[in-house]
Design a protein around this motif. Structure first.
Motif, PDB file in Angstrom:
ATOM      1  N   MET A 227       0.820  -1.208   0.000  1.00 13.33           N
ATOM      2  CA  MET A 227       0.000   0.000   0.000  1.00 13.33           C
ATOM      3  C   MET A 227       0.855   1.260   0.000  1.00 13.33           C
ATOM      4  N   LYS A 228       1.935   1.254   0.750  1.00 14.64           N
ATOM      5  CA  LYS A 228       2.830   2.420   0.775  1.00 14.64           C
ATOM      6  C   LYS A 228       3.416   2.656  -0.610  1.00 14.64           C
ATOM      7  N   TRP A 229       3.846   1.569  -1.266  1.00  9.76           N
ATOM      8  CA  TRP A 229       4.400   1.699  -2.611  1.00  9.76           C
ATOM      9  C   TRP A 229       3.333   2.162  -3.599  1.00  9.76           C
ATOM     10  N   LEU A 230       2.132   1.566  -3.531  1.00  8.95           N
ATOM     11  CA  LEU A 230       1.050   1.925  -4.444  1.00  8.95           C
ATOM     12  C   LEU A 230       0.718   3.409  -4.335  1.00  8.95           C
ATOM     13  N   HIS A 231       0.664   3.913  -3.110  1.00 11.38           N
ATOM     14  CA  HIS A 231       0.313   5.318  -2.901  1.00 11.38           C
ATOM     15  C   HIS A 231       1.441   6.265  -3.283  1.00 11.38           C
TER      16      HIS A 231
END
Length: 231
Positions: free
Chosen positions: A221-225
């Motif tokens: 999620m951190k990477w996606l955002h």
């Protein structure tokens, strides 16, 4: 056919890779069964973990994680575009221990062999995992997508084996499913069985796996955002 860490042979003479239909049937059955597995800890307030002891046909115990994601966190389309497409290459961007991935061979538009090279803090030696990854997307509501990864043994094909990095051979099998729920949320459910190879004690591996697989969710999620909005 049984989903396990036993590597599938791939050579000009023998090819044990199952058909998409067979693999996805096994994957759906396994994932559906995870709701009755032993419940473990919940991590990051949303990632629930489950486990199943090693069975007679298993090479190792099974572990599962499941999480629900609201649309403002990530939509089905956003998640599938990064998990269902170029999965191995994308994993290297959000799983810190993966240092290199190499595309070994395309068997079909939905089946690809990848080799992944992991490094760890000393004294743990680097690990090499080679898998065939299969994907299926059902684009009718409620949409769902599934990714199956099974260990592959390339030793019978020296040309392909040369693409693997030097390291201890590990093995894993995993089945991963994204399901669009009626309220627009997305369930992300993954089950895996693995061995890192080498001399790492089994009890240590089994004890640490729930937290390790749970960490993949916030990492993703951190990477996606962090990606540009147009992606």
């Amino acid at each position: 056919m049984h989903l396990s860490i036993t590597p599938l042979k791939l050579s000009a003479i023998v090819e044990e890779i199952p058909s998409d239909e067979e693999a996805f049937k096994l994957a759906d059955t396994l994932l559906d069964s995870t709701t009755s597995w032993k419940e473990g800890k919940t991590y990051h307030k949303q990632v629930k973990t489950y486990s199943r002891a090693k069975g007679p046909e298993d090479g190792a115990a099974w572990h599962c994680r499941a999480s629900i994601h609201k649309a403002d966190e990530a939509t089905f389309a956003q998640m599938w575009s990064k998990l269902g497409e170029n999965k191995a290459e994308n994993e290297m961007k959000f799983i810190p221990n993966i240092k290199k991935v190499t595309h070994v061979k395309e068997l079909s538009p939905t089946q690809n062999i990848w080799t992944l090279y992991y490094t760890f803090p000393p004294p743990v030696a680097p690990r090499v995992f080679t898998t065939v990854q299969m994907t299926r997307l059902s684009d009718v509501f409620p949409r769902n997508g599934i990714i199956v990864s099974m260990a592959v043994d390339l030793s019978d094909d020296q040309d392909l084996a040369k693409l693997e990095e030097k390291g201890v051979k590990g093995r894993y099998v995993s089945v991963e499913r994204l399901t669009e729920l009626e309220d627009g949320n997305v369930e992300w459910r993954m089950a895996t069985s693995s061995t890192p190879g080498g001399s790492i004690p089994t009890y240590f591996v089994e004890r640490s796996l729930p937290s390790q697989i749970a960490e993949d969710v916030p990492h993703f999620m951190k990477w996606l955002h962090s990606l540009p909005k147009e992606e």
